[in-house]
Design a protein around this motif. Structure first.
Motif, PDB file in Angstrom:
ATOM      1  N   VAL A 183       0.861  -1.183   0.000  1.00 49.14           N
ATOM      2  CA  VAL A 183       0.000   0.000   0.000  1.00 49.14           C
ATOM      3  C   VAL A 183       0.899   1.236   0.000  1.00 49.14           C
ATOM      4  N   PRO A 184       0.847   2.069  -1.041  1.00 45.91           N
ATOM      5  CA  PRO A 184       1.733   3.246  -1.102  1.00 45.91           C
ATOM      6  C   PRO A 184       1.518   4.183   0.087  1.00 45.91           C
ATOM      7  N   ALA A 185       2.607   4.636   0.669  1.00 47.50           N
ATOM      8  CA  ALA A 185       2.519   5.589   1.777  1.00 47.50           C
ATOM      9  C   ALA A 185       2.412   7.016   1.268  1.00 47.50           C
ATOM     10  N   TYR A 186       2.743   7.231   0.003  1.00 53.33           N
ATOM     11  CA  TYR A 186       2.694   8.570  -0.578  1.00 53.33           C
ATOM     12  C   TYR A 186       2.752   8.456  -2.092  1.00 53.33           C
ATOM     13  N   GLU A 187       2.523   9.575  -2.768  1.00 52.95           N
ATOM     14  CA  GLU A 187       2.671   9.667  -4.223  1.00 52.95           C
ATOM     15  C   GLU A 187       3.490  10.910  -4.531  1.00 52.95           C
ATOM     16  N   SER A 188       4.656  10.702  -5.135  1.00 51.58           N
ATOM     17  CA  SER A 188       5.520  11.853  -5.450  1.00 51.58           C
ATOM     18  C   SER A 188       5.663  12.072  -6.948  1.00 51.58           C
ATOM     19  N   TYR A 189       4.878  11.357  -7.756  1.00 47.01           N
ATOM     20  CA  TYR A 189       4.830  11.564  -9.200  1.00 47.01           C
ATOM     21  C   TYR A 189       6.203  11.417  -9.870  1.00 47.01           C
ATOM     22  N   GLY A 190       6.900  10.351  -9.544  1.00 47.73           N
ATOM     23  CA  GLY A 190       8.141  10.027 -10.245  1.00 47.73           C
ATOM     24  C   GLY A 190       9.362  10.813  -9.831  1.00 47.73           C
ATOM     25  N   LYS A 191       9.297  11.532  -8.713  1.00 48.29           N
ATOM     26  CA  LYS A 191      10.457  12.336  -8.304  1.00 48.29           C
ATOM     27  C   LYS A 191      11.649  11.484  -7.879  1.00 48.29           C
ATOM     28  N   MET A 192      11.432  10.192  -7.669  1.00 48.38           N
ATOM     29  CA  MET A 192      12.553   9.310  -7.330  1.00 48.38           C
ATOM     30  C   MET A 192      13.473   9.087  -8.530  1.00 48.38           C
ATOM     31  N   TRP A 193      12.914   9.168  -9.751  1.00 44.75           N
ATOM     32  CA  TRP A 193      13.708   8.802 -10.919  1.00 44.75           C
ATOM     33  C   TRP A 193      14.973   9.648 -11.119  1.00 44.75           C
ATOM     34  N   PRO A 194      14.927  11.002 -11.048  1.00 41.54           N
ATOM     35  CA  PRO A 194      16.179  11.753 -11.215  1.00 41.54           C
ATOM     36  C   PRO A 194      17.272  11.310 -10.242  1.00 41.54           C
ATOM     37  N   HIS A 195      16.876  10.952  -9.010  1.00 38.78           N
ATOM     38  CA  HIS A 195      17.863  10.446  -8.048  1.00 38.78           C
ATOM     39  C   HIS A 195      18.433   9.110  -8.520  1.00 38.78           C
ATOM     40  N   MET A 196      17.573   8.244  -9.043  1.00 38.63           N
ATOM     41  CA  MET A 196      18.047   6.957  -9.556  1.00 38.63           C
ATOM     42  C   MET A 196      18.967   7.155 -10.754  1.00 38.63           C
ATOM     43  N   HIS A 197      18.621   8.089 -11.642  1.00 39.84           N
ATOM     44  CA  HIS A 197      19.444   8.351 -12.823  1.00 39.84           C
ATOM     45  C   HIS A 197      20.836   8.828 -12.417  1.00 39.84           C
ATOM     46  N   THR A 198      20.889   9.689 -11.402  1.00 36.89           N
ATOM     47  CA  THR A 198      22.188  10.165 -10.907  1.00 36.89           C
ATOM     48  C   THR A 198      23.028   9.000 -10.398  1.00 36.89           C
ATOM     49  N   ARG A 199      22.389   8.049  -9.725  1.00 36.39           N
ATOM     50  CA  ARG A 199      23.112   6.873  -9.200  1.00 36.39           C
ATOM     51  C   ARG A 199      23.564   5.957 -10.328  1.00 36.39           C
ATOM     52  N   VAL A 200      22.768   5.870 -11.391  1.00 33.40           N
ATOM     53  CA  VAL A 200      23.179   5.076 -12.559  1.00 33.40           C
ATOM     54  C   VAL A 200      24.440   5.681 -13.170  1.00 33.40           C
ATOM     55  N   ILE A 201      24.469   6.997 -13.309  1.00 30.90           N
ATOM     56  CA  ILE A 201      25.656   7.667 -13.859  1.00 30.90           C
ATOM     57  C   ILE A 201      26.852   7.471 -12.926  1.00 30.90           C
ATOM     58  N   SER A 202      26.618   7.522 -11.605  1.00 32.37           N
ATOM     59  CA  SER A 202      27.705   7.281 -10.648  1.00 32.37           C
ATOM     60  C   SER A 202      28.263   5.872 -10.813  1.00 32.37           C
ATOM     61  N   ALA A 203      27.372   4.895 -10.972  1.00 30.17           N
ATOM     62  CA  ALA A 203      27.806   3.513 -11.187  1.00 30.17           C
ATOM     63  C   ALA A 203      28.593   3.393 -12.490  1.00 30.17           C
ATOM     64  N   LEU A 204      28.138   4.107 -13.523  1.00 29.33           N
ATOM     65  CA  LEU A 204      28.835   4.071 -14.813  1.00 29.33           C
ATOM     66  C   LEU A 204      30.225   4.685 -14.701  1.00 29.33           C
ATOM     67  N   LEU A 205      30.347   5.799 -13.968  1.00 29.25           N
ATOM     68  CA  LEU A 205      31.659   6.418 -13.773  1.00 29.25           C
ATOM     69  C   LEU A 205      32.607   5.493 -13.009  1.00 29.25           C
ATOM     70  N   LEU A 206      32.075   4.810 -11.993  1.00 31.58           N
ATOM     71  CA  LEU A 206      32.889   3.853 -11.239  1.00 31.58           C
ATOM     72  C   LEU A 206      33.355   2.718 -12.143  1.00 31.58           C
ATOM     73  N   TYR A 207      32.462   2.241 -12.989  1.00 33.48           N
ATOM     74  CA  TYR A 207      32.802   1.182 -13.950  1.00 33.48           C
ATOM     75  C   TYR A 207      33.914   1.642 -14.891  1.00 33.48           C
ATOM     76  N   GLN A 208      33.778   2.865 -15.415  1.00 31.31           N
ATOM     77  CA  GLN A 208      34.783   3.370 -16.358  1.00 31.31           C
ATOM     78  C   GLN A 208      36.132   3.588 -15.681  1.00 31.31           C
ATOM     79  N   ALA A 209      36.108   4.079 -14.429  1.00 30.78           N
ATOM     80  CA  ALA A 209      37.366   4.244 -13.685  1.00 30.78           C
ATOM     81  C   ALA A 209      37.996   2.885 -13.392  1.00 30.78           C
ATOM     82  N   THR A 210      37.165   1.903 -13.071  1.00 32.08           N
ATOM     83  CA  THR A 210      37.672   0.551 -12.809  1.00 32.08           C
ATOM     84  C   THR A 210      38.345  -0.018 -14.053  1.00 32.08           C
ATOM     85  N   MET A 211      37.715   0.154 -15.209  1.00 33.12           N
ATOM     86  CA  MET A 211      38.286  -0.373 -16.450  1.00 33.12           C
ATOM     87  C   MET A 211      39.580   0.351 -16.815  1.00 33.12           C
TER      88      MET A 211
END
Length: 589
Positions: A470-498
């Motif tokens: 049962v949703p405790a709230y509705e924020s209309y997708g505001k979580m996605w920009p935060h997730m996108h930033t984390r995806v880019i962070s993961a990608l940067l870590l991957y590129q630095a690792t390589m």
């Protein structure tokens, strides 16, 4: 890549694969950003009346002038700016004491219903008189005076009701804060006001979109502008120190829970470890289980710290906590385990040759691929199995139903599944994405496990989100920009690792990878410029869509009154010192 010799021309294939994975990530994340942006716009354009679309949150109110009340200050200010669409305002109050009394009152109401249900049950089973339940008034009902539960709860309810009514009047008249909720008859006006600069000084009349009524963190609304900034930096420092000091025990846990180290440092376990069945289980799952249990202790702390920042809405608190948890898990789980897994075996080498530390770290990456592969497998086999079966909540529910629940309300509370747990769910998924990205080229066998993890997750969590939680709230997708930033962070870590790994294997063309991190940063900047503002604010072209029915402004207004300030006996006039009466005509429905 562990099977490829240094300087081998075959490394070209892995270098091209590194670029290919980066390009695919750019394409899919761009496509996802567009998709989520469209979903958000469609949800906000809904013809349904939503209270938060007709309100704004105003913080950092200046001092009132002599002879003027707080409500008069707010009403006159917004009436002068939005004369045609301003409806009324609600001055925020300090509800700490009234919330406490209201909580006690609700608790005694539940206890009374429970006692009456027990009494009614005893009447059915025994004589018509039945047995009246009793309880002790001391600590946890274990000590103190023994009383009739029904009479005692009834007395306490009558006492607390009077106390609550008195405290409500005091709160509304004497505990007004430097913030308010302002309501408009048009959601276009509300959207425009939320993204406009209202005062010359940045620390006065700060206007933002109002969260949903159920999301408001009332205790944070009074915090001043510069105090919020100071709190934010203090929390960041605390989180940084937490991450750094958590890495030490996680590194040691990772090193100690390997089978060889257990036998070495805990010799009394040798007879148990030598058994084939136990040995197989320990080798496969012990380090991962120890890591998962250790990480389970953290989310509550991060939620508390995020709330301490002064964030006004519950969904924003969850987003802030999930971001902290993501960086914690990546730095401690991914990097900490990679270092810790070889800590004892390489410590003497590092001591003798300190300049070889980066070489040893890069060479340890392929060796830890097995650990992370098992970690991913454990997460989707055990994690999704428990998620789908919900065996633990089921057992808890039946125990409560048999021994504790006597009323329908108690049964509903026991069965209530809660929300999806975004604060820990998304960081967990982002950690798996980070692991799969970083090992996709070094050990490609991890890719099918990552695909299986997210494919099962899509099927199972989609079902759970739609049909179980049962949703405790509705924020209309505001979580996605935060997730996108984390995806880019993961990608940067991957590129630095390589970059580091290609350097360790002495591949002459390693500098060809240098543009990748730069491209990732440019990509993140472009995405932010194109999409992010529409997630921070509601676009006016979205807000101007027609509604199915005329909004009932009084109902919208009342939806923001805290439960502790609501009373059937109280009329609206009793709230006059906290609520505006400037524009009560014309818009009432």
């Amino acid at each position: 890549m562990a099977n490829i010799e240094e300087k081998s021309p075959r490394l070209w294939a892995f270098l091209i694969a590194t670029y290919w994975i980066s390009v695919v990530t750019y394409f899919l994340s761009w496509k996802a950003y567009k998709h989520v942006s469209a979903l958000r716009a469609n949800a906000l354009m809904s013809p349904e009346v939503k209270p938060e679309q007709f309100a704004v949150l105003v913080r950092d109110l200046p001092d009132v002038t002599q002879g003027q009340t707080r409500k008069e200050q707010v009403d006159s200010y917004f009436k002068s700016l939005y004369a045609e669409t301003f409806y009324r305002s609600m001055v925020v109050t300090n509800n700490k004491e009234v919330d406490k009394i209201w909580g006690e009152l609700e608790g005694y109401k539940k206890k009374l219903a429970h006692a009456e249900a027990i009494y009614a049950e005893s009447q059915k089973k025994g004589s018509s008189a039945g047995t009246r339940p009793t309880n002790k008034t001391g600590f946890l009902g274990l000590c103190g005076k023994k009383v009739d539960s029904i009479e005692y709860c009834t007395e306490k309810i009558n006492e607390l009701t009077q106390k609550l009514e008195a405290e409500q009047k005091v709160t509304l008249r004497e505990k007004q804060q430097r913030s308010a909720l302002v309501f408009f008859t048009s959601r276009v006006t509300a959207a425009s006001a939320a993204q406009s600069l209202h005062a010359q000084m940045v620390d006065r009349w700060t206007v933002t979109e109002a969260p949903e009524p159920r999301q408001l963190v009332w205790s944070n609304l009074r915090i001043k502008f510069f105090e919020r900034i100071i709190r934010q930096y203090i929390v960041y420092i605390v989180v940084f120190l937490t991450i750094v000091f958590y890495m030490i025990p996680i590194g040691f846990i990772s090193a100690l829970t390997t089978l060889a180290n257990l036998k070495k440092y805990l010799p009394f376990l040798k007879p148990i470890v030598k058994q084939d069945a136990i040995k197989t289980v320990l080798e496969a799952y012990l380090p991962q289980l120890a890591l998962i249990i250790f990480l389970a202790l953290l989310p509550k702390l991060l939620l508390f710290l995020s709330k301490t920042e002064g964030i006004p809405s519950g969904s924003h608190v969850v987003r802030a906590a999930s971001g902290k948890y993501f960086y914690f898990t990546v730095l401690n789980v991914f990097i900490g385990v990679t270092v810790g897994g070889t800590l004892f075996s390489t410590f003497k080498t590092i001591e003798k040759h300190p300049n070889r530390v980066f070489e040893l770290l890069a060479k340890s990456l392929p060796g830890n691929a097995t650990f992370f592969l098992t970690f991913v497998a454990l997460k989707f086999f055990v994690g999704y199995g428990l998620e789908l079966s919900r065996i633990v909540p089921l057992i808890i529910y039946h125990l409560k139903r048999k021994y504790l629940c006597k009323t329908e309300a108690e049964l509903k509370d026991a069965w209530f599944p809660g929300d999806l747990g975004y604060a820990t769910r998304f960081p967990g998924d982002m950690l798996i994405l980070t692991i799969v990205l970083c090992y996709a080229v070094i050990a490609p066998v991890i890719i099918p496990f990552g695909v299986l993890y997210f494919a099962l997750g899509w099927l199972i969590l989609r079902n759970q989100a739609l049909k179980v939680y049962v949703p405790a709230y509705e924020s209309y997708g505001k979580m996605w920009p935060h997730m996108h930033t984390r995806v880019i962070s993961a990608l940067l870590l991957y590129q630095a690792t390589m970059l580091g790994y290609f350097g360790v294997v002495k591949f002459y063309y390693t500098p060809i990878l240098i543009p990748l991190p730069i491209l990732s940063l440019i990509f993140a900047y472009v995405c932010r410029q194109k999409f992010y503002k529409a997630f921070c604010h509601t676009a006016l072209e979205v807000a101007c869509q027609e509604l199915k029915e005329t909004p009932q402004m009084e109902q919208i207004f009342k939806s923001y009154i805290p439960p502790s300030l609501c009373s059937e006996k109280q009329e609206d006039e009793q709230f006059e010192d906290a609520l505006s009466q400037v524009s009560r005509t014309g818009s009432f429905v």
